[in-house]
Design a protein around this motif. Structure first.
Motif, mmCIF file in Angstrom:
data_model
loop_
_atom_site.group_PDB
_atom_site.id
_atom_site.type_symbol
_atom_site.label_atom_id
_atom_site.label_comp_id
_atom_site.label_asym_id
_atom_site.label_seq_id
_atom_site.Cartn_x
_atom_site.Cartn_y
_atom_site.Cartn_z
ATOM 1 N N ILE A 84 10.787 -49.594 -14.495
ATOM 2 C CA ILE A 84 9.619 -48.505 -14.526
ATOM 3 C C ILE A 84 10.298 -47.225 -13.578
ATOM 4 O O ILE A 84 10.982 -47.619 -12.370
ATOM 5 N N GLN A 85 10.054 -45.960 -14.222
ATOM 6 C CA GLN A 85 10.637 -44.796 -13.254
ATOM 7 C C GLN A 85 9.312 -43.883 -13.340
ATOM 8 O O GLN A 85 8.761 -43.594 -14.287
ATOM 9 N N HIS A 86 8.773 -43.428 -11.883
ATOM 10 C CA HIS A 86 7.692 -42.977 -11.731
ATOM 11 C C HIS A 86 7.951 -41.604 -10.772
ATOM 12 O O HIS A 86 8.283 -42.003 -9.837
ATOM 13 N N ASP A 87 7.505 -40.569 -11.222
ATOM 14 C CA ASP A 87 7.710 -39.354 -10.496
ATOM 15 C C ASP A 87 6.330 -38.832 -9.689
ATOM 16 O O ASP A 87 5.441 -38.830 -10.498
ATOM 17 N N VAL A 88 6.171 -38.313 -8.416
ATOM 18 C CA VAL A 88 5.174 -38.315 -7.754
ATOM 19 C C VAL A 88 5.441 -37.003 -7.180
ATOM 20 O O VAL A 88 6.576 -36.715 -6.477
ATOM 21 N N THR A 89 4.657 -35.862 -7.337
ATOM 22 C CA THR A 89 4.455 -34.580 -6.466
ATOM 23 C C THR A 89 3.248 -34.479 -5.956
ATOM 24 O O THR A 89 2.231 -34.783 -6.523
#
Length: 329
Positions: A84-89
């Motif tokens: 899993i790759q998950h970007d958060v801003t």
């Protein structure tokens, strides 16, 4: 700023975290995380909390009021195959800055101070921190940027900015503040006992260039590395009420707050949890019952001997004012 990663995403995985800095992705090794204001904690069930200083290296800072953060979470399974790759801003607003702010996190100490300007001379703990010296600083140093730092250990050691960064220290200026950061147990930090509590001390004089002058700021942080007493029923945490390195005169404590996992608790919630926050002549004291729902138990069996630990992470927030300078910390 705190971000929480649910166990459903991370359980059974190896987690790597990177900072998103514009188009760059910067993996946060333990060393870089401590230098740049990032820390992480997780429980045995895979719940992970990431804490980021608003003044961290890769936080987009808008006028010291609005802070934009980007993180990339990468979870790997067996054989390090990416799952899993998950970007958060996230965006946070904060403008209630004290003249000096000291942050003691699990892996670093940070101190930020309101910068001296030609129009606003500043003193800190009775020491003058602005001087006008002509031609004392190289022309290559841009205005409002750091030239060099003198670390007090308590002996003095001088480093230019790039050498301080190479050594693992964080140092930067923002629109209004000078920010210094040190991991624990660095060669230029030192230990001292205050009111029976072991503390780690980080003390620096920073030279930085303004348009036509050199400014000198004396900054210090002191963070507890002990002060715990516990029984089977209660954990008691003692924090010195007065730390001589940080305070040269009498002080007035304006606010005290207790929290869990970086979040304040109100008096009603503290009463329900049976937490106590008090002030004595020498200490600020937090008491927590063993087994409160904000912590967790874990079993251990070293050498075939069975043990149980209880873990909880309280936060203490203090706001005080020095009576001689009227500076808030």
């Amino acid at each position: 700023m705190r971000l929480t990663l649910d166990e459903a995403l991370a359980v059974g995985s190896q987690l790597e975290i990177a900072a998103i800095n514009g188009t760059d992705i910067i993996p946060l090794s333990p060393t870089l995380a401590a230098q740049c204001g990032y820390s992480m904690d997780s429980d045995p069930w895979g719940n992970t909390k990431v804490f980021v200083s608003l003044l961290g290296c890769y936080v987009d800072n808008q006028a010291d009021e609005t802070f934009n953060l980007g993180l990339r979470f990468q979870m790997y399974g067996d054989g390090l195959s990416k799952q899993i790759q998950h970007d958060v801003t996230e965006t946070c607003s904060y403008s209630r800055w004290a003249s000096r702010e000291i942050l003691c996190d699990r892996n670093y100490m940070e101190v930020s101070t309101l910068m001296v300007t030609p129009e606003v001379p500043v003193t800190m703990d009775g020491q003058k921190v602005q001087e006008t010296w002509q031609d004392a600083i190289p022309d290559a140093v841009a205005p409002n940027s750091i030239w060099k730092m003198t670390f007090h250990t308590p002996d003095s050691k001088v480093m230019v900015l790039k050498d301080a960064h190479r050594a693992g220290y964080g140092a930067m200026t923002t629109p209004t503040r000078l920010v210094l950061r040190s991991p624990y147990n660095m060669p230029e930090t030192y230990a001292e006992e205050v009111a029976g509590v072991p503390m780690e001390i980080f003390s620096v004089s920073t030279y930085y260039k303004q348009v036509c002058r050199l400014a000198i700021m004396v900054s210090a942080a002191a963070c507890p590395t002990g002060g715990l007493v516990f029984t089977d029923e209660v954990i008691t945490w003692y924090m010195p009420r007065r730390i001589p390195l940080l305070i040269s005169s009498a002080i007035k404590i304006l606010e005290t707050h207790m929290g869990i996992d970086g979040q304040r608790l109100d008096k009603t919630m503290m009463a329900i949890r049976r937490y106590k926050l008090s002030i004595t002549e020498s200490h600020v004291v937090i008491e927590l019952p063993v087994g409160s729902p904000d912590g967790y138990y874990k079993s251990h069996a070293p050498d075939y001997s069975y043990h149980i630990t209880y873990t909880v992470e309280p936060m203490l927030e203090l706001l005080w004012r020095a009576e001689d300078t009227q500076v808030n910390t």
